[in-house]
Design a protein around this motif. Structure first.
Motif, short mmCIF file in Angstrom:
data_model
loop_
_atom_site.label_atom_id
_atom_site.label_comp_id
_atom_site.label_asym_id
_atom_site.label_seq_id
_atom_site.Cartn_x
_atom_site.Cartn_y
_atom_site.Cartn_z
N PRO A 8 0.80 -1.23 0.00
CA PRO A 8 0.00 0.00 0.00
C PRO A 8 0.83 1.27 0.00
O PRO A 8 0.34 2.35 -0.34
CB PRO A 8 -0.82 -0.12 1.29
CG PRO A 8 -0.03 -1.05 2.17
CD PRO A 8 0.63 -2.00 1.24
N ASP A 9 2.12 1.16 0.40
CA ASP A 9 2.98 2.35 0.44
C ASP A 9 3.58 2.69 -0.92
O ASP A 9 4.16 3.76 -1.11
CB ASP A 9 4.11 2.14 1.46
CG ASP A 9 3.58 1.98 2.87
OD1 ASP A 9 2.54 2.59 3.16
OD2 ASP A 9 4.20 1.24 3.66
N PRO A 62 7.74 -9.16 -2.78
CA PRO A 62 7.47 -8.00 -3.65
C PRO A 62 8.65 -7.03 -3.63
O PRO A 62 9.21 -6.75 -2.58
CB PRO A 62 6.22 -7.38 -3.03
CG PRO A 62 5.56 -8.49 -2.28
CD PRO A 62 6.68 -9.35 -1.77
N GLY A 63 9.01 -6.54 -4.81
CA GLY A 63 10.10 -5.57 -4.90
C GLY A 63 11.45 -6.18 -5.17
O GLY A 63 12.40 -5.46 -5.48
N MET A 64 11.58 -7.50 -5.04
CA MET A 64 12.86 -8.15 -5.30
C MET A 64 12.96 -8.49 -6.79
O MET A 64 11.99 -8.92 -7.39
CB MET A 64 13.01 -9.41 -4.44
CG MET A 64 14.41 -10.01 -4.47
SD MET A 64 14.64 -11.26 -3.17
CE MET A 64 13.73 -12.64 -3.85
N LEU A 265 15.58 -3.83 4.63
CA LEU A 265 15.56 -2.49 4.04
C LEU A 265 14.16 -1.89 4.03
O LEU A 265 13.99 -0.67 4.19
CB LEU A 265 16.10 -2.55 2.60
CG LEU A 265 17.60 -2.85 2.44
CD1 LEU A 265 17.94 -3.03 0.97
CD2 LEU A 265 18.44 -1.75 3.05
N THR A 266 13.15 -2.73 3.82
CA THR A 266 11.78 -2.24 3.68
C THR A 266 10.96 -2.39 4.95
O THR A 266 9.80 -1.96 4.99
CB THR A 266 11.07 -2.98 2.53
OG1 THR A 266 11.03 -4.39 2.83
CG2 THR A 266 11.79 -2.76 1.21
N GLN A 267 11.55 -3.04 5.97
CA GLN A 267 10.83 -3.27 7.22
C GLN A 267 9.52 -4.05 6.98
O GLN A 267 8.50 -3.79 7.60
CB GLN A 267 10.53 -1.95 7.93
CG GLN A 267 11.77 -1.20 8.38
CD GLN A 267 12.59 -1.99 9.40
OE1 GLN A 267 12.09 -2.35 10.46
NE2 GLN A 267 13.85 -2.26 9.08
N THR A 268 9.58 -4.98 6.05
CA THR A 268 8.47 -5.89 5.78
C THR A 268 9.01 -7.30 5.80
O THR A 268 10.21 -7.52 5.99
CB THR A 268 7.80 -5.59 4.42
OG1 THR A 268 8.80 -5.70 3.39
CG2 THR A 268 7.21 -4.20 4.40
N ARG A 269 8.14 -8.28 5.58
CA ARG A 269 8.60 -9.66 5.63
C ARG A 269 8.10 -10.44 4.42
O ARG A 269 6.90 -10.49 4.16
CB ARG A 269 8.13 -10.35 6.91
CG ARG A 269 8.67 -11.77 7.04
CD ARG A 269 8.47 -12.32 8.42
NE ARG A 269 9.06 -13.65 8.56
CZ ARG A 269 9.10 -14.33 9.71
NH1 ARG A 269 8.60 -13.80 10.80
NH2 ARG A 269 9.64 -15.53 9.75
N GLY A 270 9.04 -11.03 3.69
CA GLY A 270 8.68 -11.88 2.56
C GLY A 270 8.40 -13.30 3.01
O GLY A 270 8.53 -13.64 4.18
N ARG A 310 8.43 -0.99 -4.76
CA ARG A 310 8.07 -1.72 -3.55
C ARG A 310 7.15 -2.91 -3.82
O ARG A 310 7.18 -3.88 -3.09
CB ARG A 310 7.38 -0.79 -2.54
CG ARG A 310 8.29 0.25 -1.91
CD ARG A 310 9.34 -0.38 -1.04
NE ARG A 310 10.14 0.63 -0.36
CZ ARG A 310 11.23 1.19 -0.86
NH1 ARG A 310 11.62 0.87 -2.08
NH2 ARG A 310 11.91 2.09 -0.17
N SER A 311 6.33 -2.84 -4.85
CA SER A 311 5.33 -3.87 -5.05
C SER A 311 5.74 -4.81 -6.17
O SER A 311 6.79 -4.64 -6.81
CB SER A 311 3.97 -3.24 -5.37
OG SER A 311 3.95 -2.78 -6.71
#
Length: 519
Positions: A8-9, A62-64, A265-270, A310-311
């Motif tokens: 969403p960011d 996402p983003g990789m 880096l994105t403070q998210t989790r794949g 990011r997505s």
């Protein structure tokens, strides 16, 4: 099943511009890695498109960015040289099936076993590898066809354009973040070179130098489906399986470690297991469509993240832009100066290398510092899979040694005159000697308790050590009582017989001896 706009960011504009930037940087990388593997440039470009698109949509991060990589290419070159490109395609298909199997078995979780010093070494090593890979752009062919280092005006112009590229990437975000700085740098330097008619190598010059064909171009057609032309027999399997196994392992290790880095880096989790399946499916498809296979690319992933991608749309758009260049816009890509792309990759190097690891070298345990340096060196000298394996093994041995030497026990005499030992620390193969040295069977009282409340019985060696301890007290005519044992000690109970007592009143949650109570 999937969402292109999974973050969403992220914004569509940022993802598309980031995808365009990544696509531009993918071209020379894919061509170079195809050359390393000993195949045609289009084989690398098809892999970059197919692997990049499928993993962007179905992968776990996402983003990789994924595509043809040098880590895989150095393994493929021997296979291609000995057996030909059709065996490579068959190997890529089998590699993909092995990766899907790894995801189905949920092996992605084992990336958590990689210690942080190994991660630092991996990142630093790859940064060095990316840097060294760019140095080849500073070589030109002399009149005899030999590769020599640039000198004089050509070198100064190359360095100046690289410096300009890096300066734009560094300073533009301080002015505005509305446009990816890497893409802006590529466009500005390309416009400057052609506007001033500067004599410097472009992407098409690079392709022609790599292939030795003065008419080579990046223009191509859509990849077509074809079953690899190899005999479907046991002999073929014996040829391709060892390569497929190594390639699958390298691809998953590099992908999962890159996934972990992007997470930070994105403070998210794949999702590691989904990434295994996504990478595997991408490689299966790529093998049937004439590509060399691939995995996650840390350099392009860093470009994507730093450019605002990011997505899933960013990775998918990068692959589709690359296909568009191949089909319709080859002449636009071919005119980009190599210096601009080298400048972009140098900034990736600076952003990838963990400079903080240099500052903490004197503040962390020497063993951790050694692991960081060793993994970095092995990554550069051999490949990522070997480096990570070496780092994990050394870290595990160090862990085993430290816990083996730190085995202690609290002791006291209770109101009945029984002596109680309460071991502290895990009991496993490396600590059994220290564990046995804690006890004094000859001088202890008639009744001795070993309370495992603060100790974990970890393996069969630990069970054997407890049995050895019981036999020592039996020879002295004394009784040994074991308390707070886990269910893993059932075989010890059967082997020790009446010698072992488990206090079921204190250990109601373990349910160790239900059958004993019934009998």
């Amino acid at each position: 099943m999937f969402e292109l706009r999974s973050n969403p960011d992220a914004t569509v504009r940022a993802d598309l511009l980031s995808g365009l930037t990544v696509a531009l940087a993918l071209v020379p990388e894919a061509v170079a890695f195809a050359f390393v593997a000993g195949v045609e440039p289009m084989v690398g470009l098809y892999a970059a498109f197919l692997v990049g698109l499928i993993t962007a949509i179905f992968g776990g991060r996402p983003g990789m960015i994924s595509g043809a990589t040098g880590a895989l290419a150095v393994v493929m070159v021997a296979l291609v040289a000995d057996h030909g490109i059709q065996y490579l395609f068959a190997t890529v298909v089998l590699m993909g099936l092995l990766q899907i199997l790894a995801g189905a078995l949920r092996l992605g979780k084992f990336i958590r076993l990689v210690p942080h010093p190994v991660m630092l070494g991996f990142v630093n090593g790859l940064a060095i590898v990316i840097f060294l890979a760019q140095l080849g752009q500073f070589k030109v062919q002399d009149a005899t066809g030999n590769w020599v280092w640039m000198q004089g005006q050509a070198l100064y112009l190359m360095l100046g354009l690289i410096a300009l590229t890096m300066a734009i990437i560094h300073f533009l975000p301080k002015i505005t973040t509305a446009f990816p700085s890497s893409l802006a740098a590529i466009l500005v330097v390309t416009g400057l070179v052609h506007g001033l008619d500067l004599d410097t190598a472009s992407v098409v010059d690079f392709v022609r130098a790599m292939t030795g064909d003065t008419t080579a171009t990046l223009e191509g057609t859509l990849p077509t489906f074809a079953i690899p032309a190899v005999p479907l027999n046991w002999e073929t399997l014996t040829i391709i399986f060892p390569y497929a196994l190594v390639l699958a392992a390298i691809g998953l290790i590099e992908s999962l470690l890159t996934l972990t880095l992007v997470d930070e880096l994105t403070q998210t989790r794949g999702k590691g297991n989904r990434e295994c399946v996504g990478q595997g499916a991408a490689n299966v498809v790529t093998g049937f469509f004439g590509g060399m296979g691939g995995c996650a690319m840390i350099g392009q992933s860093m470009i994507n993240i730093n450019s605002g991608g990011r997505s899933r749309l960013s990775g998918a758009s990068a692959a589709l832009f690359l296909l568009g260049f191949i089909l319709f816009g080859a002449h636009l890509i071919e005119m980009i100066p190599i210096a601009a792309l080298v400048g972009v990759m140098f900034m990736v190097v600076l952003g990838t290398f963990e400079w903080s690891s240099l500052r903490i070298m004197g503040k962390i345990p020497k063993a951790d510092a050694m692991v960081i340096v060793l993994v970095s060196a092995v990554t550069v000298i051999t490949d990522l899979a070997v480096a990570v394996f070496v780092g994990v093994v050394i870290s595990a041995l160090r862990f085993a040694w430290e816990h083996a030497t730190h085995m202690t026990a609290k002791t006291h005499i209770n109101e009945q005159g029984w002596k109680s030992y309460q071991p502290q620390g895990p009991l496993f193969f490396a600590s059994v000697t220290s564990f046995l040295d804690l006890f004094d069977a000859k001088n202890d009282p008639e009744e001795v308790i070993v309370d495992f409340r603060d100790s974990r019985v970890a393996d069969h060696s630990a069970l054997e050590a407890i049995d050895t301890l019981a036999e020592r007290y039996l020879r002295e005519g004394k009784r040994l009582h074991l308390r707070h044992l886990s269910a893993e000690c059932r075989q010890l109970l059967d082997k020790a017989g009446d010698l072992v007592e488990v206090n079921l009143l204190e250990d109601p949650d373990y349910k160790v001896a239900t059958d004993r109570l019934a009998g």
